[in-house]
Design a protein around this motif. Structure first.
Motif, PDB file in Angstrom:
ATOM      1  N   GLU A  53      -3.566 -16.728 -12.819  1.00 28.87           N
ATOM      2  CA  GLU A  53      -3.171 -17.783 -11.891  1.00 28.87           C
ATOM      3  C   GLU A  53      -2.868 -19.062 -12.656  1.00 28.87           C
ATOM      4  O   GLU A  53      -3.222 -19.211 -13.835  1.00 28.87           O
ATOM      5  N   TRP A  55      -2.372 -23.507 -11.715  1.00 24.86           N
ATOM      6  CA  TRP A  55      -2.234 -24.645 -10.812  1.00 24.86           C
ATOM      7  C   TRP A  55      -1.166 -25.576 -11.373  1.00 24.86           C
ATOM      8  O   TRP A  55      -1.155 -25.881 -12.564  1.00 24.86           O
ATOM      9  N   PHE A  62       0.300 -29.978  -4.747  1.00 24.46           N
ATOM     10  CA  PHE A  62      -0.240 -29.021  -5.699  1.00 24.46           C
ATOM     11  C   PHE A  62       0.176 -27.607  -5.308  1.00 24.46           C
ATOM     12  O   PHE A  62       0.254 -27.287  -4.113  1.00 24.46           O
ATOM     13  N   TYR A  63       0.434 -26.799  -6.327  1.00 22.81           N
ATOM     14  CA  TYR A  63       0.818 -25.403  -6.115  1.00 22.81           C
ATOM     15  C   TYR A  63      -0.208 -24.494  -6.798  1.00 22.81           C
ATOM     16  O   TYR A  63      -0.569 -24.724  -7.956  1.00 22.81           O
ATOM     17  N   HIS A  64      -0.646 -23.482  -6.068  1.00 24.69           N
ATOM     18  CA  HIS A  64      -1.585 -22.507  -6.609  1.00 24.69           C
ATOM     19  C   HIS A  64      -0.856 -21.161  -6.664  1.00 24.69           C
ATOM     20  O   HIS A  64      -0.552 -20.567  -5.630  1.00 24.69           O
TER      21      HIS A  64
END
Length: 405
Positions: A53, A55, A62-64
């Motif tokens: 993953e 961030w 924010f993008y996860h």
């Protein structure tokens, strides 16, 4: 006829514009996903099947992001595909090839002094190069997939050097560089159309059918995607090279093209290593700079270019040169049929780029361009349609360099 010429010129501009726009979209998404893939991190507690993953922050939010190396357990409801950028880049590029190089084959594609063939034969050779480049690349990848990535890359580079040399024996220097870029771009787009997207569709079909996808399809697609990533910068150089005759119109142009590929690979290696958090290989920039200096030297062998002279008094020096009467005769006989207030060459209705060479002042004002395009390189006349001789080119060089002193 004049109206058609204007329409054709604007058509070429429109297609070129489309090509640039779609290429930016494709390159942007390609660079982003490779950087994202290299920056993924693993941690305890990731969902089942998730590989890593990351961030990210952009645009005030924010993008996860999580990546599944093979596929998630279930087919997601919304799935975005990245393919049309690639397809449209290639389609618009090929259309531009037809408009500029096939329709203007006698000027831009075929040089009788290199290979004296008819226009249809020249176009067939061009098409065969595009198709043959992909077939050779694809066969090698399928044979060596997952076995020797480094060996594969070295072998592909050797073949690329041979192609660079071979193309300069088939087409004009400008067309040779363009075709080397077009062959590479065809490989990149075919990777998407023939391998990456079909493999992803197989995985999606398995998910829908409730089967466990085979991880080999993702591995193959990732390899092709990485190849595309490393090929992008050389392709950009080759597509822009038609504006720089010292790259394509000189004796060692095929070596220059080969070194440009190496420079592109080094730059991408730096960014890919940095994105993967595996170090900061700044040495790649030093090597790239050294290779660029070598490229400059190769383009000007055996002498280094003098600087640009801009003042009107300096222009008078060119007119006053003892070489000028012979230079004027050469330019008037080899260049002025196109570069004139009223061009006499069939199909040319305006002086290219507004360069007028049918008078002494115009010749002196464009001394540097004459020196670079027709003296130091063979970029002009296109395909040497006016049969300028080596002695005449030497005269142009001697005129500019002696007057510049």
């Amino acid at each position: 006829m004049l109206d058609f010429a204007i329409f054709w010129d604007w058509l070429a501009f429109a297609v070129r514009w489309l090509h640039v726009i779609t290429a930016i979209a494709w390159i942007g998404s390609s660079f982003y996903f490779v950087a994202l893939d290299l920056g993924l991190r693993q941690r305890p507690g990731l969902p089942a099947g998730a590989y890593g993953e990351e961030w990210q922050v952009h645009g005030g939010g924010f993008y996860h992001i999580q990546k599944y190396l093979v596929a998630p357990a279930e087919m997601p409801e919304h799935l975005t595909w990245f393919k049309w950028e690639s397809y449209m880049t290639w389609a618009s590029g090929f259309t531009l090839l037809v408009i500029v190089y096939y329709a203007g084959a006698d000027l831009f594609l075929i040089d009788p002094n290199v290979l004296d063939v008819s226009v249809p034969v020249g176009i067939l050779i061009s098409l065969a190069c595009l198709a043959g480049g992909w077939l050779v690349y694809d066969i090698l990848c399928r044979f060596l997939i997952g076995r020797a990535d480094t060996g594969l890359m070295i072998l592909l580079y050797v073949i690329l050097v041979f192609m660079a040399w071979g193309l300069t024996h088939l087409f004009t220097g400008r067309a040779a560089f363009l075709h080397l870029g077009a062959i590479t771009a065809t490989i990149m787009s075919a990777n998407v159309f023939m391998v990456i997207i079909p493999n992803q569709k197989i995985v999606v079909a398995d998910l829908i059918a409730g089967r466990k996808p085979d991880p080999k399809y993702g591995r193959i697609a990732k390899q092709r995607s990485l190849h595309n990533n490393y090929l992008t910068l050389p392709v950009l150089f080759l597509m822009l090279s038609n504006h720089y005759p010292l790259a394509f119109g000189t004796q060692f142009n095929w070596i220059i093209a080969s070194l440009v590929f190496m420079m592109g690979v080094l730059i991408r290696h730096y960014f890919n290593t940095h994105h993967a958090r595996k170090g900061n290989p700044t040495w790649t920039w030093l090597v790239t700079a050294i290779l660029f200096v070598i490229v400059i030297w190769l383009s000007t062998v055996p002498k280094v270019l003098t600087g640009e002279v801009k003042t009107s008094s300096a222009e008078n020096i060119y007119v006053a040169s003892a070489h000028f009467p012979a230079v004027r005769d050469t330019v008037m006989g080899r260049c002025a049929m196109c570069h004139a207030a009223e061009p006499s060459y069939e199909g040319v209705y305006h002086a290219p780029k507004g360069v007028i060479l049918d008078n002494d002042a115009g010749i002196a004002a464009h001394a540097r361009e004459i020196y670079l395009q027709a003296g130091r390189s063979h970029a002009m006349p296109p395909a040497n349609v006016t049969q300028i001789s080596d002695k005449e080119r030497e005269l142009l060089v001697a005129w500019f360099e002696e007057a510049g002193k």
